[in-house]
Write an enzyme that holds these catalytic residues in place. Structure first.
Site, PDB file in Angstrom:
ATOM      1  N   GLY A  10       0.833  -1.210   0.000  1.00  0.00           N
ATOM      2  CA  GLY A  10       0.000   0.000   0.000  1.00  0.00           C
ATOM      3  C   GLY A  10       0.860   1.250   0.000  1.00  0.00           C
ATOM      4  CD  GLU A 102       4.057  -7.966   8.203  1.00  0.00           C
ATOM      5  OE1 GLU A 102       2.974  -7.375   8.015  1.00  0.00           O
ATOM      6  OE2 GLU A 102       4.177  -9.171   7.995  1.00  0.00           O
ATOM      7  CG  ASP A 127      -1.112   0.042   8.773  1.00  0.00           C
ATOM      8  OD1 ASP A 127      -1.971   0.929   8.621  1.00  0.00           O
ATOM      9  OD2 ASP A 127      -1.046  -0.975   8.053  1.00  0.00           O
ATOM     10  NE  ARG A 162     -26.684  13.675  14.928  1.00  0.00           N
ATOM     11  CZ  ARG A 162     -26.895  14.212  13.740  1.00  0.00           C
ATOM     12  NH1 ARG A 162     -25.898  14.742  13.060  1.00  0.00           N
ATOM     13  NH2 ARG A 162     -28.111  14.213  13.227  1.00  0.00           N
ATOM     14  CG  MET A 169      -7.248   2.597   7.038  1.00  0.00           C
ATOM     15  SD  MET A 169      -6.350   2.867   5.505  1.00  0.00           S
ATOM     16  CE  MET A 169      -7.565   2.311   4.307  1.00  0.00           C
ATOM     17  N   GLY A 170      -5.053   0.962  10.208  1.00  0.00           N
ATOM     18  CA  GLY A 170      -4.008   0.500  11.128  1.00  0.00           C
ATOM     19  C   GLY A 170      -3.805  -0.998  11.052  1.00  0.00           C
ATOM     20  CB  VAL A 277      -9.249  10.360   3.304  1.00  0.00           C
ATOM     21  CG1 VAL A 277      -9.510  10.169   4.778  1.00  0.00           C
ATOM     22  CG2 VAL A 277      -9.039  11.820   2.997  1.00  0.00           C
ATOM     23  NE  ARG A 279      -2.669   3.279   1.306  1.00  0.00           N
ATOM     24  CZ  ARG A 279      -3.224   2.127   0.918  1.00  0.00           C
ATOM     25  NH1 ARG A 279      -3.655   1.281   1.811  1.00  0.00           N
ATOM     26  NH2 ARG A 279      -3.315   1.819  -0.352  1.00  0.00           N
TER      27      ARG A 279
HETATM   28  O1  F6P Z   1      -1.335  -1.131   5.471  1.00  0.00           O
HETATM   29  C1  F6P Z   1      -1.883   0.090   5.084  1.00  0.00           C
HETATM   30  C2  F6P Z   1      -3.377  -0.025   4.939  1.00  0.00           C
HETATM   31  O2  F6P Z   1      -3.890   1.252   4.596  1.00  0.00           O
HETATM   32  C3  F6P Z   1      -4.102  -0.574   6.177  1.00  0.00           C
HETATM   33  O3  F6P Z   1      -4.217   0.387   7.192  1.00  0.00           O
HETATM   34  C4  F6P Z   1      -5.406  -1.024   5.561  1.00  0.00           C
HETATM   35  O4  F6P Z   1      -6.012  -2.065   6.293  1.00  0.00           O
HETATM   36  C5  F6P Z   1      -4.976  -1.530   4.214  1.00  0.00           C
HETATM   37  O5  F6P Z   1      -3.727  -0.939   3.918  1.00  0.00           O
HETATM   38  C6  F6P Z   1      -5.952  -1.238   3.102  1.00  0.00           C
HETATM   39  O6  F6P Z   1      -5.486  -1.872   1.970  1.00  0.00           O
HETATM   40  P1  F6P Z   1      -6.088  -1.636   0.515  1.00  0.00           P
HETATM   41  O7  F6P Z   1      -5.467  -0.367  -0.010  1.00  0.00           O
HETATM   42  O8  F6P Z   1      -5.651  -2.845  -0.222  1.00  0.00           O
HETATM   43  O9  F6P Z   1      -7.562  -1.509   0.649  1.00  0.00           O
END
Ligand code: F6P
Length: 345
Positions: A10, A102, A127, A162, A169-170, A277, A279
């Protein structure tokens, strides 16, 4: 030396800053950096682009990767390893700098062992879960993006009395949730590393409302499970699909948790899923600096012939560790969650 540079897995903000730093360092010493397109696919299929001064000019602040990325794994593709061998025989590279998470580090280590390819890994991911380094670049930018979202959600949550559930993510760790939760003043944080039942979360929200706060912000990491006092656990996934590296597609815990909170507390609850968003976009200054340090250090290691290693940040020191030591995932330091908890309930 002809040195291949690739980005795999990713994307995250800061990849271009690493590419630029490594290429410029190599160029300064009269070596030839070569971009490999779409991760290890570019190595197997000899899909290259030149990384001369002009090729890496103006890319420091850009998100994404000028090299494109993919989850191509030569060990899972039919003839993948053979293709890499043939490519190396026809058009040899003296070393490869692989920028990835990783899983990419694992592929990189195996390639170095099986093909005796001199490699250097550079750890990236929003992450922050790569073992052996304190921080990966991309993480700070993602935390900043989530923090800005939490600031915005606070104002609307307050206006409408609310509960806002924010899914971040993570993957299987709660680094983004905990860091952004602290920075954005979350009233509850749910992560995979430490189980919290829906009853406990609802009770904390209720306590907060009883002391006069009519809104709450709950941050939930996508990899957390829905846990109940009864002992029931529900693993929520976006779909049954797995990606090219075999990882499940996470997502959906926010919606499930919000329904449970609303049912238990009676407070109107809304969900925001921040998704990709986190990333995108331009890297923060911290990530640009870290990415630049990593890129320069990776090039230095290649030029010194110290390969088979991953560059790593330890405290304020830029160092490196053998790729064999990059095993498993780095879970969140729970001392940060303890700090965040001061402000719950
Ligand atoms: O490892 C980075 C990450 O953005 C994670 O946080 C998330 O679970 C995953 O990649 C999403 O992957 P994709 O872009 O394949 O949907």
């Amino acid at each position: 030396m002809r040195v291949g540079i690739l980005t795999a897995g990713g994307d995250c903000p800061g990849l271009n800053a690493v590419i630029r730093a490594a290429a410029r360092r190599l160029l300064a010493h009269r070596h030839e950096p070569v971009g490999l397109r779409r991760g290890y696919r570019g190595l197997a299929e000899r899909d290259h682009l030149p990384l001369d001064q002009k090729g890496v000019s103006g890319i420091l602040p850009l998100g994404g990767t000028i090299l494109s990325t993919s989850n191509y794994n030569p060990f899972r593709e039919p003839d993948g390893l053979e293709k890499v061998r043939a490519a190396q025989a026809a058009d040899p590279l003296d070393a490869v700098i692989a920028i990835g998470g990783e899983h990419t580090m694992m592929i990189t280590r195996r390639l170095s062992e099986e093909l005796e390819l001199p490699v250097i890994g550079v750890p990236k991911t929003i992450d922050n879960d790569v073992v052996g380094t304190d921080y990966t670049f991309g993480f700070d930018t993602a935390v900043q993006t989530v923090t800005s979202a939490l600031d915005r959600l606070h104002t609307t949550a307050q206006s409408h009395d609310r509960v806002m559930v924010v899914e971040v993510m993570g993957r299987n760790t709660g680094w983004i949730a905990v860091f952004a939760g602290i920075a954005g003043g979350a009233d509850g944080i749910v992560i995979p590393e430490l189980e919290l039942t829906v009853e406990e979360i609802a009770a904390a929200i209720q306590r907060r409302h009883e002391r006069g706060k009519d809104f709450s912000i709950i941050v939930v990491a996508e990899g957390a499970q829905l846990a109940f006092e009864s002992g029931e656990r529900r693993e929520i996934r976006a779909s049954e699909d797995v990606d090219g590296y075999g990882y499940p597609r996470l997502g959906g815990i926010g919606v499930a948790l919000a329904a449970e909170i609303e049912a238990r507390t009676g407070y109107e609850t809304r969900v925001t899923t921040l998704g990709h968003v986190q990333r995108g976009g331009t890297p923060t200054a911290t990530d640009r600096i870290l990415a630049t340090q990593y890129g320069v250090h990776a090039a230095d290691l290649v030029m010194a012939g110290e390969t088979g290693r991953m560059v790593a940040l330890r405290g304020t020191e830029m160092t490196s560790i053998p790729l064999e030591e990059v095993d498993g995932i780095k879970t969140v330091d729970l001392r940060y969650l303890e700090i965040a908890r001061t402000f719950f309930g």
